[in-house]
Motif scaffolding. Structure first.
Motif, PDB file in Angstrom:
ATOM      1  N   GLY A  59     -13.960  -2.673  -3.067  1.00  0.00           N
ATOM      2  CA  GLY A  59     -12.940  -1.857  -2.409  1.00  0.00           C
ATOM      3  C   GLY A  59     -11.869  -2.664  -1.695  1.00  0.00           C
ATOM      4  N   THR A  60     -12.086  -3.973  -1.514  1.00  0.00           N
ATOM      5  CA  THR A  60     -11.076  -4.821  -0.878  1.00  0.00           C
ATOM      6  C   THR A  60      -9.800  -4.819  -1.702  1.00  0.00           C
ATOM      7  OG1 THR A  60     -12.649  -6.273   0.252  1.00  0.00           O
ATOM      8  CG2 THR A  60     -10.505  -7.226  -0.298  1.00  0.00           C
ATOM      9  N   VAL A  61      -8.664  -4.644  -1.026  1.00  0.00           N
ATOM     10  CA  VAL A  61      -7.370  -4.658  -1.680  1.00  0.00           C
ATOM     11  C   VAL A  61      -6.766  -6.055  -1.533  1.00  0.00           C
ATOM     12  CG1 VAL A  61      -5.017  -3.722  -1.674  1.00  0.00           C
ATOM     13  CG2 VAL A  61      -6.978  -2.206  -1.308  1.00  0.00           C
ATOM     14  N   ILE A  62      -6.333  -6.610  -2.654  1.00  0.00           N
ATOM     15  CA  ILE A  62      -5.712  -7.931  -2.684  1.00  0.00           C
ATOM     16  C   ILE A  62      -4.266  -7.763  -3.136  1.00  0.00           C
ATOM     17  CG2 ILE A  62      -5.742 -10.198  -3.804  1.00  0.00           C
ATOM     18  CD1 ILE A  62      -8.815  -9.780  -4.043  1.00  0.00           C
ATOM     19  N   GLN A  63      -3.344  -8.295  -2.344  1.00  0.00           N
ATOM     20  CA  GLN A  63      -1.924  -8.203  -2.677  1.00  0.00           C
ATOM     21  C   GLN A  63      -1.271  -9.573  -2.526  1.00  0.00           C
ATOM     22  OE1 GLN A  63      -0.613  -5.385   0.340  1.00  0.00           O
ATOM     23  NE2 GLN A  63      -0.330  -3.847  -1.256  1.00  0.00           N
ATOM     24  N   ILE A  64      -0.216  -9.779  -3.304  1.00  0.00           N
ATOM     25  CA  ILE A  64       0.698 -10.892  -3.084  1.00  0.00           C
ATOM     26  C   ILE A  64       2.041 -10.241  -2.817  1.00  0.00           C
ATOM     27  CG2 ILE A  64       1.845 -12.900  -4.099  1.00  0.00           C
ATOM     28  CD1 ILE A  64      -0.769 -13.347  -5.707  1.00  0.00           C
ATOM     29  N   VAL A  65       2.620 -10.564  -1.673  1.00  0.00           N
ATOM     30  CA  VAL A  65       3.860  -9.901  -1.266  1.00  0.00           C
ATOM     31  C   VAL A  65       4.913 -10.920  -0.894  1.00  0.00           C
ATOM     32  CG1 VAL A  65       2.649  -7.831  -0.466  1.00  0.00           C
ATOM     33  CG2 VAL A  65       3.138  -9.651   1.152  1.00  0.00           C
ATOM     34  N   GLU A  66       6.143 -10.487  -1.048  1.00  0.00           N
ATOM     35  CA  GLU A  66       7.303 -11.290  -0.667  1.00  0.00           C
ATOM     36  C   GLU A  66       7.939 -10.584   0.529  1.00  0.00           C
ATOM     37  OE1 GLU A  66       9.808 -13.335  -3.816  1.00  0.00           O
ATOM     38  OE2 GLU A  66      10.943 -11.508  -3.369  1.00  0.00           O
ATOM     39  N   GLU A  67       8.187 -11.349   1.570  1.00  0.00           N
ATOM     40  CA  GLU A  67       8.748 -10.750   2.787  1.00  0.00           C
ATOM     41  C   GLU A  67      10.195 -10.386   2.599  1.00  0.00           C
ATOM     42  OE1 GLU A  67       6.701 -12.457   6.581  1.00  0.00           O
ATOM     43  OE2 GLU A  67       7.191 -14.129   5.240  1.00  0.00           O
TER      44      GLU A  67
END
Length: 121
Positions: free
Chosen positions: A113-121
């Motif tokens: 259930g852990t959500v993993i994201q890669i985001v750009e600010e």
């Protein structure tokens, strides 16, 4: 904030904790080889929306880590196989081409259930 990549952990091998001592964890889609399945967190294969580069953020649930280096194979295998190693050493030089390196902070707790994201600010 732009989401470059997002996924959710759907399973975990019985030996995933063995890599915590090395400050890393491994993601793999449903095509993980049998000999690696016990060491991986299982995810679905999801597309990457843009380029993964140093300076972006890796989010694991509510924990945030600055990406310090990206191996040239990591985006390719992540998009194609759901496979990538996340290394929490803070290294800025790539040693393994299938690895995304993030700042050296305490590793997050990863569970189904852990959500993993890669985001750009």
């Amino acid at each position: 904030m732009k989401i470059i990549y997002e996924n959710k952990v759907i399973g975990m091998g019985s030996c995933v904790d063995e890599f915590q001592e090395a400050n890393m964890f491994i993601l793999f889609g449903n095509s993980a080889p049998a000999e690696l399945q016990d060491y991986c967190y299982s995810i679905t294969v999801e597309p990457i929306h843009g380029e993964i580069v140093a300076g972006q953020l890796l989010k694991v649930d509510e924990e945030t880590y600055r990406i310090t280096a990206v191996g040239e194979e990591a985006p390719v295998t992540l998009a194609g196989l759901g496979h990538c190693t996340i290394n929490f050493s803070g290294q800025t030089e790539v040693e393994l081409p299938g690895t995304i390196y993030v700042e050296n902070k305490e590793m997050p707790t990863v569970k189904i259930g852990t959500v993993i994201q890669i985001v750009e600010e």
